[in-house]
Design an enzyme around this catalytic site. Structure first.
Site, PDB file in Angstrom:
ATOM      1  N   GLY A  19       0.921  -1.099  -0.340  1.00 50.31           N
ATOM      2  CA  GLY A  19      -0.151   0.242  -0.188  1.00 50.31           C
ATOM      3  C   GLY A  19       0.470   1.364   0.205  1.00 50.31           C
ATOM      4  CB  VAL A  24       1.908  -6.217   4.472  1.00 47.70           C
ATOM      5  CG1 VAL A  24       2.047  -7.576   5.705  1.00 47.70           C
ATOM      6  CG2 VAL A  24       1.370  -5.040   5.052  1.00 47.70           C
ATOM      7  CG  ASP A 128      -5.867   5.446   7.807  1.00 47.43           C
ATOM      8  OD1 ASP A 128      -6.847   5.793   7.175  1.00 47.43           O
ATOM      9  OD2 ASP A 128      -4.897   4.744   7.466  1.00 47.43           O
TER      10      ASP A 128
END
Length: 488
Positions: A19, A24, A128
């Site tokens: 992202g 990840v 978020d």
């Protein structure tokens, strides 16, 4: 990177996703013989702030042990970066599962609410909430992750002035404007997620982030039932309340949202009658006219671009005076609201003043309103005026103090001293933050009260007042004139 053994323990097996903030990986904990996920910031974000963000996420999430929150196990150092070791979740991001049918959407969001209920009870606000930060397992369990923007309530924001943190499509109005962020801010974002999960579209859209942020602040979204008739009216009302602009009008807690969602399920199942189930005063259907009027600003690209240019030049140190004129109802106020959001995002303080059609008899009313807002936002700057604060007595009785003994002044001298003190105060305050004054409906200014006279009319204490409602009509174009005031 694949196959690397970190800290003599974690073997990186494969990338899971990437992202804006980092990558990840799926890894294997060779010591405990279990799968884990490793989060590493993108190289361009590595640095002091990147490290602080990573550690902030680890510290926030490490305090939380809940079945609907992704657990954090460890933080490891390598030669050039740090990584978070997290629970590995066998599932897919909610963003890949949208839209969902109504029962599944309610179940998923209720689980996220349970996670927020747990985090908020411990004073942690996520800030978020978005579909990309919610993972749904193959068994249907929703897990909230990425506490990188989280903070404890009462702690100062670790951001620079004017920097917006979060994802624009899911940001609450107070978050856009840099106001107080609390648990209700997360609930607004959750409302955006629920809206999208039910309808397959975000509540606000636009060609650029600024357009979306402006709608978050200024525009009421179209009710989700407009896009999906399968949504029960009670659930429709829950979504609209979550998306209230004023935090005080939203649900007070995640617990209250869970109760409202449970009620919506009961109503849909026929266990509770629909009558009286929806919160009083909450609209559950949007008319065609509202659908048209509440959308993004249309047909004003050139005017808005010109206003932004004037603001950018002002922020570079060149003072600007801009006049926007046009027929009543043409949309001048809405145009100024767009400018106000842009100014907030650029780190400026926006001070509003209004004139009114009715004769309210208050001299210099728009300037008094603006200065009172300045007093509320930057009261400390007033102290720099020293003894000159007393010269503001006629304009701001609540900010002035007793004048020291001295020769009596004529009304005209008092007026001049008040104007000079106000100008000096504005100049001092603008050194800390750029100031943008928006004075609305100046054509209603009371010429009799504002004209020079031999006596000072009394300025009353602050009172609540509002502009009369107006309907936007796009049948003409506002005229914009500008000038550069001489420096004083």
């Amino acid at each position: 990177m694949i196959g690397t053994l970190l800290a003599n323990r974690y073997r990186i097996d494969a990338p899971l996703g990437e992202g804006g903030m980092g990558v990840v990986y799926r890894a294997h904990d060779t010591m405990l013989n279990r799968p884990v996920a490793l989060k590493m910031l993108s190289p361009h974000l590595i640095g002091d702030e990147g490290v602080r963000r990573l550690l902030r996420e680890a510290q926030a999430a490490a305090q939380l042990t809940h079945p609907n929150i992704v657990s954090v196990y460890d933080v490891i150092d390598t030669a050039d970066t740090r990584l978070i070791v997290m629970e590995y979740v066998d599932g897919r991001p909610l963003a890949e599962l949208i839209p969902m049918d109504v029962p599944r959407a309610i179940d998923t969001v209720t689980q996220v609410c349970a996670a927020l209920q747990y985090a908020h009870a411990r004073g942690i606000v996520h800030r978020d909430i978005k579909p990309e930060n919610i993972v749904v397992t193959t068994g249907g369990t929703a897990k909230l992750m990425d506490f990188g923007l989280a903070r404890s309530e009462g702690r100062s924001r670790m951001t620079q002035s004017g920097l917006i943190v979060g994802t624009v499509a899911y940001m609450a109005p107070e978050q856009v404007l840099g106001g107080t962020v609390d648990a209700r801010t997360d609930l607004y974002s959750l409302g955006c997620v629920l809206y999208e999960t039910l309808t397959g579209r975000k509540p606000f859209g636009g060609e650029d982030p600024f357009t979306v942020l402006s709608q978050q602040v200024n525009v009421t979204p179209v009710a989700p039932r407009w896009h999906n008739d399968a949504i029960p009216p009670t659930l429709d009302a829950v979504v609209m309340r979550l998306l209230a602009k004023d935090p005080a009008e939203r649900y007070p807690s995640a617990t209250a949202v869970i109760e409202a969602l449970d009620l919506a399920v009961s109503v849909a199942a026929g266990d509770v009658p629909e009558t009286g189930a929806a919160p009083a005063g909450t609209a559950t259907r949007t008319t065609l006219l509202e659908h048209i009027v509440r959308g993004k600003l249309v047909g004003r690209s050139a005017e808005l671009a010109e206003l932004r240019e004037h603001l950018d030049r002002m922020l570079s140190g060149e003072g600007r005076l801009v006049l926007v004129s046009g027929e009543p109802g043409i949309g001048k106020t809405r145009l100024s609201e767009e400018l106000a959001v842009y100014a907030h995002l650029r780190g400026a303080r926006v001070l509003r003043g209004h004139c009114y059609e009715q004769d309210v008899g208050v001299p210099y009313l728009p300037f008094v309103e603006s200065l009172r807002q300045l007093l509320h936002q930057a009261g400390d700057s007033l102290q720099q005026l020293g003894d000159r604060v007393s010269d503001l007595a006629r304009l701001l009785p609540e900010a002035s103090r007793a004048r020291t003994a001295g020769p009596a002044l004529t009304p005209e001298d008092e007026r001049v001293r008040a104007f000079e003190a106000a100008a000096q105060w504005v100049s001092l305050a603008s050194r800390a933050h750029p100031l943008v004054f928006l004075l609305d409906d100046l054509h209603w200014a009371d010429q009799r009260a504002c004209a020079c006279s031999t006596t000072w009319p009394e300025v009353p204490a602050p009172t609540a007042c509002s502009l009369p409602a107006r309907t936007a009509r796009w049948n003409s174009t506002p005229s914009i004139r500008s000038t550069t005031p001489s420096a004083r």
